[in-house]
Write a protein that holds these residues in place. Structure first.
Motif, PDB file in Angstrom:
ATOM      1  N   VAL A  19       0.866  -1.183   0.000  1.00 30.31           N
ATOM      2  CA  VAL A  19       0.000   0.000   0.000  1.00 30.31           C
ATOM      3  C   VAL A  19       0.898   1.227   0.000  1.00 30.31           C
ATOM      4  O   VAL A  19       1.703   1.423   0.924  1.00 30.31           O
ATOM      5  CB  VAL A  19      -0.937   0.015   1.222  1.00 30.31           C
ATOM      6  N   ALA A  20       0.773   2.040  -1.034  1.00 34.36           N
ATOM      7  CA  ALA A  20       1.594   3.244  -1.173  1.00 34.36           C
ATOM      8  C   ALA A  20       0.831   4.432  -0.596  1.00 34.36           C
ATOM      9  O   ALA A  20      -0.168   4.872  -1.143  1.00 34.36           O
ATOM     10  CB  ALA A  20       1.908   3.494  -2.647  1.00 34.36           C
ATOM     11  N   GLY A  21       1.308   4.928   0.524  1.00 33.41           N
ATOM     12  CA  GLY A  21       0.640   6.021   1.216  1.00 33.41           C
ATOM     13  C   GLY A  21      -0.140   5.497   2.399  1.00 33.41           C
ATOM     14  O   GLY A  21      -0.863   4.501   2.289  1.00 33.41           O
ATOM     15  N   PHE A  22      -0.003   6.179   3.547  1.00 32.41           N
ATOM     16  CA  PHE A  22      -0.613   5.672   4.770  1.00 32.41           C
ATOM     17  C   PHE A  22      -1.481   6.747   5.415  1.00 32.41           C
ATOM     18  O   PHE A  22      -1.522   6.899   6.619  1.00 32.41           O
ATOM     19  CB  PHE A  22       0.482   5.197   5.737  1.00 32.41           C
ATOM     20  N   SER A  69      11.671   8.879   5.767  1.00 30.60           N
ATOM     21  CA  SER A  69      12.474   9.146   4.577  1.00 30.60           C
ATOM     22  C   SER A  69      13.021   7.858   3.971  1.00 30.60           C
ATOM     23  O   SER A  69      13.570   7.008   4.662  1.00 30.60           O
ATOM     24  CB  SER A  69      13.627  10.075   4.955  1.00 30.60           C
ATOM     25  N   GLY A  70      12.832   7.706   2.671  1.00 29.74           N
ATOM     26  CA  GLY A  70      13.335   6.551   1.946  1.00 29.74           C
ATOM     27  C   GLY A  70      12.425   5.347   1.950  1.00 29.74           C
ATOM     28  O   GLY A  70      12.701   4.350   1.256  1.00 29.74           O
ATOM     29  N   ALA A  71      11.294   5.438   2.682  1.00 35.72           N
ATOM     30  CA  ALA A  71      10.417   4.272   2.803  1.00 35.72           C
ATOM     31  C   ALA A  71       9.790   3.870   1.477  1.00 35.72           C
ATOM     32  O   ALA A  71       9.433   2.702   1.278  1.00 35.72           O
ATOM     33  CB  ALA A  71       9.315   4.539   3.834  1.00 35.72           C
ATOM     34  N   THR A  72       9.637   4.824   0.552  1.00 31.98           N
ATOM     35  CA  THR A  72       8.961   4.520  -0.711  1.00 31.98           C
ATOM     36  C   THR A  72       9.914   4.508  -1.901  1.00 31.98           C
ATOM     37  O   THR A  72       9.469   4.566  -3.052  1.00 31.98           O
ATOM     38  CB  THR A  72       7.836   5.540  -0.975  1.00 31.98           C
ATOM     39  N   ASP A  73      11.208   4.436  -1.633  1.00 32.22           N
ATOM     40  CA  ASP A  73      12.173   4.498  -2.742  1.00 32.22           C
ATOM     41  C   ASP A  73      12.140   3.247  -3.617  1.00 32.22           C
ATOM     42  O   ASP A  73      12.318   3.328  -4.833  1.00 32.22           O
ATOM     43  CB  ASP A  73      13.590   4.689  -2.198  1.00 32.22           C
ATOM     44  N   ALA A  74      11.923   2.090  -2.993  1.00 30.96           N
ATOM     45  CA  ALA A  74      12.038   0.833  -3.742  1.00 30.96           C
ATOM     46  C   ALA A  74      10.853  -0.080  -3.436  1.00 30.96           C
ATOM     47  O   ALA A  74      10.420  -0.201  -2.284  1.00 30.96           O
ATOM     48  CB  ALA A  74      13.339   0.124  -3.392  1.00 30.96           C
ATOM     49  N   LEU A  75      10.353  -0.723  -4.472  1.00 31.61           N
ATOM     50  CA  LEU A  75       9.271  -1.689  -4.312  1.00 31.61           C
ATOM     51  C   LEU A  75       9.840  -2.994  -3.765  1.00 31.61           C
ATOM     52  O   LEU A  75      10.815  -3.523  -4.299  1.00 31.61           O
ATOM     53  CB  LEU A  75       8.606  -1.939  -5.669  1.00 31.61           C
ATOM     54  N   PRO A  76       9.263  -3.539  -2.694  1.00 29.13           N
ATOM     55  CA  PRO A  76       9.769  -4.812  -2.154  1.00 29.13           C
ATOM     56  C   PRO A  76       9.711  -5.939  -3.190  1.00 29.13           C
ATOM     57  O   PRO A  76       9.014  -5.842  -4.208  1.00 29.13           O
ATOM     58  CB  PRO A  76       8.828  -5.082  -0.973  1.00 29.13           C
ATOM     59  N   ASP A  77      10.391  -7.020  -2.911  1.00 29.93           N
ATOM     60  CA  ASP A  77      10.426  -8.170  -3.818  1.00 29.93           C
ATOM     61  C   ASP A  77       9.114  -8.942  -3.759  1.00 29.93           C
ATOM     62  O   ASP A  77       8.380  -8.912  -2.772  1.00 29.93           O
ATOM     63  CB  ASP A  77      11.576  -9.099  -3.446  1.00 29.93           C
ATOM     64  N   GLU A  78       8.833  -9.669  -4.848  1.00 34.24           N
ATOM     65  CA  GLU A  78       7.729 -10.628  -4.917  1.00 34.24           C
ATOM     66  C   GLU A  78       6.388 -10.023  -4.497  1.00 34.24           C
ATOM     67  O   GLU A  78       5.659 -10.558  -3.675  1.00 34.24           O
ATOM     68  CB  GLU A  78       8.049 -11.862  -4.059  1.00 34.24           C
ATOM     69  N   VAL A  79       6.062  -8.880  -5.104  1.00 32.94           N
ATOM     70  CA  VAL A  79       4.802  -8.200  -4.809  1.00 32.94           C
ATOM     71  C   VAL A  79       3.735  -8.642  -5.808  1.00 32.94           C
ATOM     72  O   VAL A  79       3.985  -8.714  -7.014  1.00 32.94           O
ATOM     73  CB  VAL A  79       4.997  -6.666  -4.865  1.00 32.94           C
ATOM     74  N   ASP A  80       2.528  -8.945  -5.313  1.00 25.34           N
ATOM     75  CA  ASP A  80       1.420  -9.359  -6.168  1.00 25.34           C
ATOM     76  C   ASP A  80       0.471  -8.218  -6.502  1.00 25.34           C
ATOM     77  O   ASP A  80      -0.280  -8.298  -7.478  1.00 25.34           O
ATOM     78  CB  ASP A  80       0.609 -10.464  -5.472  1.00 25.34           C
ATOM     79  N   LEU A  81       0.463  -7.159  -5.679  1.00 24.20           N
ATOM     80  CA  LEU A  81      -0.503  -6.073  -5.845  1.00 24.20           C
ATOM     81  C   LEU A  81       0.045  -4.814  -5.198  1.00 24.20           C
ATOM     82  O   LEU A  81       0.635  -4.867  -4.115  1.00 24.20           O
ATOM     83  CB  LEU A  81      -1.835  -6.443  -5.172  1.00 24.20           C
ATOM     84  N   LEU A  82      -0.148  -3.674  -5.869  1.00 26.30           N
ATOM     85  CA  LEU A  82       0.154  -2.387  -5.273  1.00 26.30           C
ATOM     86  C   LEU A  82      -1.120  -1.556  -5.243  1.00 26.30           C
ATOM     87  O   LEU A  82      -1.782  -1.377  -6.277  1.00 26.30           O
ATOM     88  CB  LEU A  82       1.244  -1.650  -6.051  1.00 26.30           C
ATOM     89  N   VAL A  83      -1.483  -1.048  -4.069  1.00 27.09           N
ATOM     90  CA  VAL A  83      -2.640  -0.167  -3.919  1.00 27.09           C
ATOM     91  C   VAL A  83      -2.117   1.240  -3.677  1.00 27.09           C
ATOM     92  O   VAL A  83      -1.438   1.503  -2.678  1.00 27.09           O
ATOM     93  CB  VAL A  83      -3.547  -0.616  -2.758  1.00 27.09           C
ATOM     94  N   ALA A  84      -2.412   2.141  -4.605  1.00 25.26           N
ATOM     95  CA  ALA A  84      -1.876   3.505  -4.554  1.00 25.26           C
ATOM     96  C   ALA A  84      -2.899   4.452  -3.942  1.00 25.26           C
ATOM     97  O   ALA A  84      -4.065   4.470  -4.348  1.00 25.26           O
ATOM     98  CB  ALA A  84      -1.504   3.977  -5.956  1.00 25.26           C
ATOM     99  N   SER A  85      -2.459   5.254  -2.992  1.00 26.43           N
ATOM    100  CA  SER A  85      -3.319   6.292  -2.434  1.00 26.43           C
ATOM    101  C   SER A  85      -3.499   7.408  -3.457  1.00 26.43           C
ATOM    102  O   SER A  85      -2.643   7.605  -4.328  1.00 26.43           O
ATOM    103  CB  SER A  85      -2.709   6.840  -1.143  1.00 26.43           C
ATOM    104  N   PRO A  86      -4.607   8.176  -3.372  1.00 26.95           N
ATOM    105  CA  PRO A  86      -4.844   9.254  -4.336  1.00 26.95           C
ATOM    106  C   PRO A  86      -3.697  10.255  -4.354  1.00 26.95           C
ATOM    107  O   PRO A  86      -3.118  10.579  -3.317  1.00 26.95           O
ATOM    108  CB  PRO A  86      -6.132   9.908  -3.814  1.00 26.95           C
ATOM    109  N   GLY A  87      -3.366  10.741  -5.529  1.00 26.70           N
ATOM    110  CA  GLY A  87      -2.321  11.747  -5.654  1.00 26.70           C
ATOM    111  C   GLY A  87      -0.958  11.199  -6.021  1.00 26.70           C
ATOM    112  O   GLY A  87      -0.072  11.963  -6.396  1.00 26.70           O
ATOM    113  N   TRP A  88      -0.765   9.884  -5.917  1.00 27.21           N
ATOM    114  CA  TRP A  88       0.511   9.292  -6.326  1.00 27.21           C
ATOM    115  C   TRP A  88       0.604   9.278  -7.853  1.00 27.21           C
ATOM    116  O   TRP A  88      -0.235   8.677  -8.527  1.00 27.21           O
ATOM    117  CB  TRP A  88       0.638   7.871  -5.783  1.00 27.21           C
TER     118      TRP A  88
END
Length: 491
Positions: A19-22, A69-88
């Motif tokens: 989940v991108a954005g908290f 800081s840096g928490a969203t720089d890289a997508l973790p390995d073996e991801v099946d789904l990304l849910v993006a918060s509005p504005g990304w």
């Protein structure tokens, strides 16, 4: 595990979801995915607000939350789904990496649609547009409740959609506000009825390049995909009708226009001071049905008679009527409606001058709608322009301007438009000699003093900034509160 084949009654065990954005919607998405059994990783560069407390809660339940800081720089390995918060933006590293890997990218709205209960088909009545979305959805919700339905306002206002969808006590209907950002990451939603209120210049810092406005309109138009009953459009805005004509809808779905003029067959509009329906009655070829009067709109809302508020009410009525709501419920709901704060709210009257807070007018189109409701007016404007221009706005309202007070980072953009198109209108610039960020509360005291200097008995001083607030304030609400507080201290 393929998440695209899963629903609310399936086990999501084995699905690795990022989940991108908290923020509000990000937490709702992460919480519900975790509840379904997914392996959730929530990422956000910000640690502001209640994020740390919510992170602690989800971590106790088994989620992995990474803030800072840096928490969203890289997508973790073996991801099946990304849910993006509005504005990304799609160009953000996390989303670009997901796209490159072929990982599905959903918004919280898309997730909510896929998690609907197959045994409880709660209809979605959806609203988008550059301006008026929240007011229209609140009006719609009031009408639906007046009809005795268990309704709730969700999406870009009220509850996150996924929370409402997952509520164990099902709703009868959802009134859904959707921004262009939310629609950008929504693919499978099919509303019962949907409205695009207007399309005007906004968010051009997000929709960049020569195709920016085209891309922005296209995202708005996604709301019409798969509509089952009615596509509601603004007869005064040809772009909204074009989006309806281009939409792929269920056979039999109707195009319903709303207008501040006399309604043609298949439209809702005004007959003198009556909001009238010529779309949802059997005798529409020869007559119209009364929904309510403009006076009804103003019962609990002093600004209810403003043209843009009447237009919002017509759009809400059209969506409700598409759902089968009675004329009486439309009237009762609109009579009971009370607007949220900072929307053409009178905050003071003294010595013949009325002071109005419309801090929610965060782009030129919204500011123009507000300004056209008053004459003569001292206009308070400025902030973050988000890539917008102001020449068209100034040309439309210059004859009613007593004077202008400007503040905020992009105040010079508005000052330039005024010098080109309204050179005789007096302008006072607050903070022009500042080199450091201006304290918002202190600056608003100076704004109110300047507006008082320009105003005359019979005038309205109107805070309708035409810009976002985050250069000086936390949000438009804090900006409006600072204005109202400064007015009350002066009066």
């Amino acid at each position: 595990m393929d998440p695209t084949i899963l629903g609310r009654h399936d086990s999501w065990e084995g699905v690795r979801a990022v989940v991108a954005g908290f923020g509000v919607s990000g937490f709702a998405a992460a919480d519900n995915l975790n509840h379904l059994g997914a392996d959730v990783i929530a990422l956000d560069e910000s640690e502001a607000g209640d994020r740390p407390e919510k992170a602690e809660l989800l971590e106790v339940l088994g989620a992995d939350v990474r803030l800072g800081s840096g928490a969203t720089d890289a997508l973790p390995d073996e991801v099946d789904l990304l849910v993006a918060s509005p504005g990304w933006r799609p160009t953000a590293p996390l989303l670009a990496q997901a796209a490159a890997r072929g990982v599905p990218i959903w918004g919280e709205v898309e997730l909510a649609w896929r998690l609907r209960d197959p045994h409880q088909h709660t209809p979605w009545l959806c609203v988008t547009g550059t301006n008026g979305k929240t007011t229209t959805v609140r009006m719609l919700d009031a009408i639906l409740r007046a009809a005795g339905l268990r309704s709730v306002a969700v999406g870009n206002v009220g509850l996150p959609v996924v929370e409402a969808v997952m509520d164990p006590e099902p709703y009868d209907v959802f009134a859904v506000e959707l921004s262009s950002f939310q629609l950008h990451y929504t693919d499978s939603m099919a509303a019962e009825a949907a409205a695009v209120l207007n399309i005007a210049e906004d968010h051009l810092d997000w929709y960049t390049g020569p195709s920016g406005m085209t891309d922005y309109a296209a995202d708005k138009g996604r709301i019409y995909r798969g509509v089952q009953r009615a596509c509601v459009y603004n007869a005064a805005d040809p772009e909204t009708e074009r989006l309806v004509r281009a939409a792929d809808v269920v056979e039999g779905a109707r195009a319903i226009g709303f207008t501040l003029g006399m309604p043609a067959v298949g439209m809702v509009g005004l007959v003198e001071d009556i909001l009238a329906d010529r779309a949802f009655i059997e005798q529409r070829q020869t007559s119209a049905a009364e929904l309510c009067t403009i006076g009804d709109l103003a019962l609990n809302n002093p600004g209810g008679a403003a043209p843009h508020m009447v237009a919002n009410a017509l759009a809400a009525a059209a969506l409700a009527r598409a759902h089968g709501v009675s004329q009486a419920a439309v009237r009762d709901g609109l009579r009971a409606f009370r607007p949220d704060g900072h929307r053409i709210a009178v905050v003071g009257e003294a010595r013949g001058v009325t002071w109005v807070d419309d801090s929610k007018a965060t782009n030129p189109h919204a500011a123009q709608s507000s300004l056209l409701a008053y004459d003569p007016v001292v206009w308070v404007a400025g902030g973050l322009a988000k890539g917008a221009t102001f020449d068209g706005l100034v040309l439309a309202v210059r004859e009613r301007l007593r004077g202008v007070v400007l503040l905020g980072r992009d105040r010079d953009l508005i000052a330039g438009a005024l010098s080109r198109h309204a050179p005789d209108v007096p302008v006072i610039v607050v903070g022009d000699d500042e080199t450091d960020p201006v304290d918002g509360g202190h600056a608003m005291e100076r704004v109110v003093a300047a507006a008082a200097e320009l105003s005359r008995p019979g005038d309205t001083v109107l805070l309708a900034p035409g810009c976002a607030s985050m250069d000086m304030f936390t949000n438009y609400g804090e900006r409006g509160d600072a204005f109202a507080d400064a007015v009350r201290r002066r009066l």
